[in-house]
Design a protein around this motif. Structure first.
Motif, PDB file in Angstrom:
ATOM      1  N   GLY A 301     111.109 100.027  35.378  1.00 51.81           N
ATOM      2  CA  GLY A 301     111.239  99.632  36.780  1.00 51.81           C
ATOM      3  C   GLY A 301     110.360  98.454  37.128  1.00 51.81           C
ATOM      4  N   SER A 302     109.135  98.455  36.615  1.00 54.49           N
ATOM      5  CA  SER A 302     108.205  97.359  36.878  1.00 54.49           C
ATOM      6  C   SER A 302     108.753  96.038  36.372  1.00 54.49           C
ATOM      7  CB  SER A 302     106.858  97.637  36.211  1.00 54.49           C
ATOM      8  OG  SER A 302     106.272  98.825  36.667  1.00 54.49           O
ATOM      9  N   VAL A 303     109.213  96.037  35.128  1.00 50.93           N
ATOM     10  CA  VAL A 303     109.675  94.801  34.503  1.00 50.93           C
ATOM     11  C   VAL A 303     111.034  94.358  35.044  1.00 50.93           C
ATOM     12  CG1 VAL A 303     110.399  93.751  32.317  1.00 50.93           C
ATOM     13  CG2 VAL A 303     108.327  95.147  32.410  1.00 50.93           C
ATOM     14  N   SER A 304     111.974  95.271  35.114  1.00 47.74           N
ATOM     15  CA  SER A 304     113.328  94.884  35.538  1.00 47.74           C
ATOM     16  C   SER A 304     113.338  94.387  36.982  1.00 47.74           C
ATOM     17  CB  SER A 304     114.302  96.053  35.373  1.00 47.74           C
ATOM     18  OG  SER A 304     113.911  97.162  36.159  1.00 47.74           O
ATOM     19  N   SER A 305     112.551  95.006  37.860  1.00 42.44           N
ATOM     20  CA  SER A 305     112.518  94.552  39.254  1.00 42.44           C
ATOM     21  C   SER A 305     111.842  93.185  39.370  1.00 42.44           C
ATOM     22  CB  SER A 305     111.791  95.570  40.134  1.00 42.44           C
ATOM     23  OG  SER A 305     110.431  95.691  39.760  1.00 42.44           O
ATOM     24  N   THR A 306     110.807  92.953  38.566  1.00 43.07           N
ATOM     25  CA  THR A 306     110.115  91.660  38.592  1.00 43.07           C
ATOM     26  C   THR A 306     111.026  90.553  38.088  1.00 43.07           C
ATOM     27  OG1 THR A 306     107.965  92.726  38.263  1.00 43.07           O
ATOM     28  CG2 THR A 306     108.107  90.390  37.728  1.00 43.07           C
ATOM     29  N   VAL A 307     111.711  90.817  36.982  1.00 41.42           N
ATOM     30  CA  VAL A 307     112.645  89.835  36.424  1.00 41.42           C
ATOM     31  C   VAL A 307     113.749  89.519  37.431  1.00 41.42           C
ATOM     32  CG1 VAL A 307     114.426  89.511  34.664  1.00 41.42           C
ATOM     33  CG2 VAL A 307     112.187  90.407  34.016  1.00 41.42           C
ATOM     34  N   LYS A 308     114.260  90.541  38.085  1.00 40.53           N
ATOM     35  CA  LYS A 308     115.334  90.351  39.056  1.00 40.53           C
ATOM     36  C   LYS A 308     114.841  89.641  40.313  1.00 40.53           C
ATOM     37  CE  LYS A 308     118.437  92.983  42.087  1.00 40.53           C
ATOM     38  NZ  LYS A 308     118.832  94.353  42.534  1.00 40.53           N
ATOM     39  N   ASN A 309     113.748  90.120  40.891  1.00 40.31           N
ATOM     40  CA  ASN A 309     113.276  89.589  42.166  1.00 40.31           C
ATOM     41  C   ASN A 309     112.768  88.159  42.077  1.00 40.31           C
ATOM     42  OD1 ASN A 309     113.868  92.043  43.345  1.00 40.31           O
ATOM     43  ND2 ASN A 309     111.783  92.823  43.177  1.00 40.31           N
ATOM     44  N   LEU A 310     112.159  87.812  40.948  1.00 44.40           N
ATOM     45  CA  LEU A 310     111.574  86.482  40.800  1.00 44.40           C
ATOM     46  C   LEU A 310     112.392  85.568  39.893  1.00 44.40           C
ATOM     47  CD1 LEU A 310     107.769  87.330  40.582  1.00 44.40           C
ATOM     48  CD2 LEU A 310     109.183  86.872  42.581  1.00 44.40           C
ATOM     49  N   LYS A 311     113.557  86.078  39.481  1.00 44.10           N
ATOM     50  CA  LYS A 311     114.467  85.278  38.640  1.00 44.10           C
ATOM     51  C   LYS A 311     113.766  84.767  37.377  1.00 44.10           C
ATOM     52  CE  LYS A 311     117.483  83.906  42.482  1.00 44.10           C
ATOM     53  NZ  LYS A 311     116.904  84.888  43.404  1.00 44.10           N
ATOM     54  N   ILE A 370     105.676  87.612  33.466  1.00 47.42           N
ATOM     55  CA  ILE A 370     106.329  88.872  33.841  1.00 47.42           C
ATOM     56  C   ILE A 370     105.281  89.901  34.204  1.00 47.42           C
ATOM     57  CG2 ILE A 370     107.775  90.774  33.041  1.00 47.42           C
ATOM     58  CD1 ILE A 370     109.190  88.767  31.195  1.00 47.42           C
ATOM     59  N   ARG A 371     104.300  90.082  33.329  1.00 50.66           N
ATOM     60  CA  ARG A 371     103.265  91.088  33.570  1.00 50.66           C
ATOM     61  C   ARG A 371     102.424  90.780  34.810  1.00 50.66           C
ATOM     62  NH1 ARG A 371     100.047  93.441  35.453  1.00 50.66           N
ATOM     63  NH2 ARG A 371      98.325  94.702  34.633  1.00 50.66           N
ATOM     64  N   GLU A 372     102.020  89.530  34.957  1.00 55.19           N
ATOM     65  CA  GLU A 372     101.121  89.174  36.054  1.00 55.19           C
ATOM     66  C   GLU A 372     101.825  89.140  37.409  1.00 55.19           C
ATOM     67  OE1 GLU A 372      99.447  85.460  34.849  1.00 55.19           O
ATOM     68  OE2 GLU A 372      97.963  86.394  33.540  1.00 55.19           O
ATOM     69  N   SER A 373     103.137  89.095  37.412  1.00 52.07           N
ATOM     70  CA  SER A 373     103.877  88.969  38.667  1.00 52.07           C
ATOM     71  C   SER A 373     104.357  90.299  39.227  1.00 52.07           C
ATOM     72  CB  SER A 373     105.087  88.046  38.458  1.00 52.07           C
ATOM     73  OG  SER A 373     104.675  86.768  38.032  1.00 52.07           O
ATOM     74  N   ILE A 374     104.105  91.383  38.531  1.00 56.99           N
ATOM     75  CA  ILE A 374     104.614  92.688  38.974  1.00 56.99           C
ATOM     76  C   ILE A 374     104.110  93.042  40.364  1.00 56.99           C
ATOM     77  CG2 ILE A 374     104.595  95.174  38.519  1.00 56.99           C
ATOM     78  CD1 ILE A 374     104.569  94.523  35.523  1.00 56.99           C
ATOM     79  N   ALA A 375     102.821  92.832  40.619  1.00 57.22           N
ATOM     80  CA  ALA A 375     102.239  93.221  41.910  1.00 57.22           C
ATOM     81  C   ALA A 375     102.910  92.503  43.068  1.00 57.22           C
ATOM     82  CB  ALA A 375     100.738  92.939  41.905  1.00 57.22           C
ATOM     83  N   GLY A 376     103.152  91.207  42.921  1.00 59.47           N
ATOM     84  CA  GLY A 376     103.756  90.441  43.998  1.00 59.47           C
ATOM     85  C   GLY A 376     105.251  90.634  44.121  1.00 59.47           C
ATOM     86  N   ALA A 377     105.918  90.872  42.993  1.00 59.52           N
ATOM     87  CA  ALA A 377     107.378  90.986  43.004  1.00 59.52           C
ATOM     88  C   ALA A 377     107.867  92.161  43.838  1.00 59.52           C
ATOM     89  CB  ALA A 377     107.899  91.104  41.573  1.00 59.52           C
ATOM     90  N   GLY A 378     107.080  93.225  43.872  1.00 55.98           N
ATOM     91  CA  GLY A 378     107.487  94.409  44.633  1.00 55.98           C
ATOM     92  C   GLY A 378     107.596  94.154  46.121  1.00 55.98           C
ATOM     93  N   LEU A 379     106.861  93.160  46.615  1.00 58.60           N
ATOM     94  CA  LEU A 379     106.885  92.864  48.048  1.00 58.60           C
ATOM     95  C   LEU A 379     108.237  92.339  48.503  1.00 58.60           C
ATOM     96  CD1 LEU A 379     103.397  91.096  48.357  1.00 58.60           C
ATOM     97  CD2 LEU A 379     103.957  93.481  48.832  1.00 58.60           C
ATOM     98  N   VAL A 380     109.027  91.832  47.577  1.00 55.87           N
ATOM     99  CA  VAL A 380     110.353  91.316  47.917  1.00 55.87           C
ATOM    100  C   VAL A 380     111.278  92.458  48.349  1.00 55.87           C
ATOM    101  CG1 VAL A 380     112.369  90.068  47.012  1.00 55.87           C
ATOM    102  CG2 VAL A 380     110.066  89.385  46.328  1.00 55.87           C
ATOM    103  N   GLU A 381     111.046  93.654  47.795  1.00 55.80           N
ATOM    104  CA  GLU A 381     111.958  94.781  48.023  1.00 55.80           C
ATOM    105  C   GLU A 381     111.667  95.558  49.298  1.00 55.80           C
ATOM    106  OE1 GLU A 381     112.904  97.174  44.518  1.00 55.80           O
ATOM    107  OE2 GLU A 381     111.682  95.806  43.340  1.00 55.80           O
TER     108      GLU A 381
END
Length: 504
Positions: A301-311, A370-381
């Motif tokens: 979930g962490s990786v797939s959402s980050t990849v999707k949200n931040l392209k 990918i790893r470093e962006s997980i925290a910020g990527a969740g805010l998109v959702e």
């Protein structure tokens, strides 16, 4: 109900992708005092004559009072906390900080020290009308001993800028964070930030050689030594490392910078279950030993959402878990062979399902993004509840699964990722919007479960504003009383970062 700010700017120019919220949005977080039911303490109230005094010290341009200009300093970056400060002060020297605190102490005006404002527990923004003491302009590098690796700098230096500076001289900062493009070294020290390579370089209690701090009454405490060993009495610098600005304000830092590794290699692996992650970690300590610098994990979930949200692009296929292994060494051929052999052996045994190994900077950057962006990527959702705990490795992922079961009838996503090498897991609970009902489902439940395992409710983010009422899950009454005694002794009027760290 509070809806999260929805207008994002994606800045791809930094080394790692960051998500920044544009403060011009018409939707703002609720005031922290209202959201969490906090009452203002009996501090002084800012008067026009106080503003005049600050201008006499700093000049007109470094005393910010316009409401729209002050607003960004009142809101934390995940848009969870919002203060009501009326003024931001921007000192350039320790002497100016000393004069400001001495004055505020005499008037009982509360102060909120603030660095890059990248914290996740509300420690760097006001709760009520505390004066924001911002360190953006205290950003000078004072000296670097290239033989010993001792760097001396002001507290407002941005971590990434320091790392760039010492890398040009064949050294490396011992600290690496996803927020390195904006966080300040003074804030890192004040929160005892952990980061991605603590496994290799240790925490800041070991890396910080000395510091300068200003007490609440304006007294400047000079512990700015650059010695690796100094066994003369109490180690006073440690009082300020992790105290989150409640005992004094850090103004200068001396930190040890290790040698820049000649060879850096990175492995990114797909794994079927968490048990195999633990197996892989045991193998990494044995097979990679002296060159192992990071061992990170993230669930699907962490990786797939980050990849999707931040392209972003994922270099391997879709798997239940991902492991990132980094090595720092002196021989690229030797280190790359060891990591490749580690991958081959892992795949032969079935512990690793798929993976890639690289020493190319561009490819390593892509994976780390990918790893470093997980925290910020969740805010998109939506709204993100963020937790940062240390628990025994055997139980490392259990809390994620417990939360998923607890929230199965709610519209919530639970992601787990973190630093396996030091037992620190980050848990993000993403919901469409903040509600008190969801808050009550999570807290204190999470901290109770951590306490059962004798873990820590804060591994590296600190206690800040969000966790003082829960600190007893990690500290007993005798420890808390000693912390309160220290606070009373060093800040008798309680003006330094009130409502933070210690429970009332």
């Amino acid at each position: 109900m509070i809806r999260p700010l929805s207008l994002f700017i994606f800045n791809l120019n930094k080394q790692n992708v960051k998500t920044q919220v544009k403060f011009a949005s018409t939707v703002l977080p609720q005031f922290s005092s209202e959201k969490y039911g906090v009452k203002r303490k009996s501090f002084g109230v800012l008067q026009p004559r106080d503003i005049d005094y600050f201008k006499s010290i700093l000049g007109e341009d470094r005393v910010v009072t316009d409401e729209s200009d002050v607003l960004p300093f009142n809101i934390d970056w995940i848009k969870n906390c919002r203060g009501q400060s009326k003024v931001v002060l921007k000192p350039k020297t320790t002497e100016e900080v000393s004069k400001i605190l001495s004055y505020c102490n005499g008037k009982r005006l509360a102060v909120c020290p603030q660095g890059g404002n990248t914290g996740l527990v509300g420690g760097s923004v006001p709760v009520f009308d505390e004066i924001v003491l911002n360190f953006n302009l205290m950003n000078k590098i004072i000296s670097l001993d290239e033989i010993s690796g001792a760097l001396v700098c002001e507290s407002g230096c941005v971590l990434e800028n320091l790392d760039d500076y010492v890398r040009e001289r064949n050294l490396i900062m011992p600290l690496d964070l996803g927020a390195k493009g904006s966080c300040h070294i003074g804030g890192n020290v004040s929160t005892n930030a952990g980061g991605l390579r603590l496994l290799r370089y240790g925490n800041l209690h070991g890396s910080v050689l000395g510091l300068e701090a200003v007490k609440a009454d304006g007294t400047v405490l000079d512990c700015l030594r650059t010695l690796k060993k100094d066994n003369t009495g109490y180690h006073l610098k440690h009082l300020f490392i992790g105290s989150e600005g409640t005992l004094g304000v850090v103004t200068k830092v001396a930190i040890h910078c290790p040698a820049l590794p000649k060879a850096v290699s990175l492995g990114f692996f797909g794994v079927e279950n968490f048990e195999n992650i633990l197996n892989l970690y045991k193998r990494a300590k044995t097979s990679l030993g002296e060159i192992l610098s990071a061992f990170e994990m993230a669930d699907n979930g962490s990786v797939s959402s980050t990849v999707k949200n931040l392209k972003l692009s994922n270099p391997i296929s879709d798997y239940p878990f991902y492991v990132l292994v980094e090595t720092h060494g002196s021989d690229e051929t030797h280190d790359s062979e060891k990591l490749s052999r580690f991958l081959s052996e892992g795949m032969e045994s079935g512990v690793i399902v798929d993976g890639t190994v690289t020493s190319e900077p561009a490819k390593m950057k892509t994976i780390w993004n990918i790893r470093e962006s997980i925290a910020g990527a969740g805010l998109v959702e939506g709204y993100s509840f963020k937790y940062d705990v240390s628990i025994p490795l055997r139980n490392y992922y259990d809390l994620v699964e417990l939360l998923r079961d607890r929230l199965k009838d709610h519209q919530a996503k639970v992601y787990g990722y973190g630093h396996v090498g030091d037992g620190n897991i980050h848990i993000n609970v993403i919901v469409p919007e903040y509600t008190k009902n969801m808050y009550s489902m999570l807290e204190p439940y999470i901290f109770e479960e951590v306490a059962k395992l004798k873990g820590s409710i804060s591994a590296e983010h600190g206690v800040g504003f969000r966790k003082p009422q829960f600190i007893h899950y990690s500290k007993d009454e005798s420890a808390l009383q000693l912390m309160k005694d220290l606070k009373k002794s060093m800040d008798p009027n309680g003006i330094l970062n009130p409502y933070k760290v210690l429970p009332d």
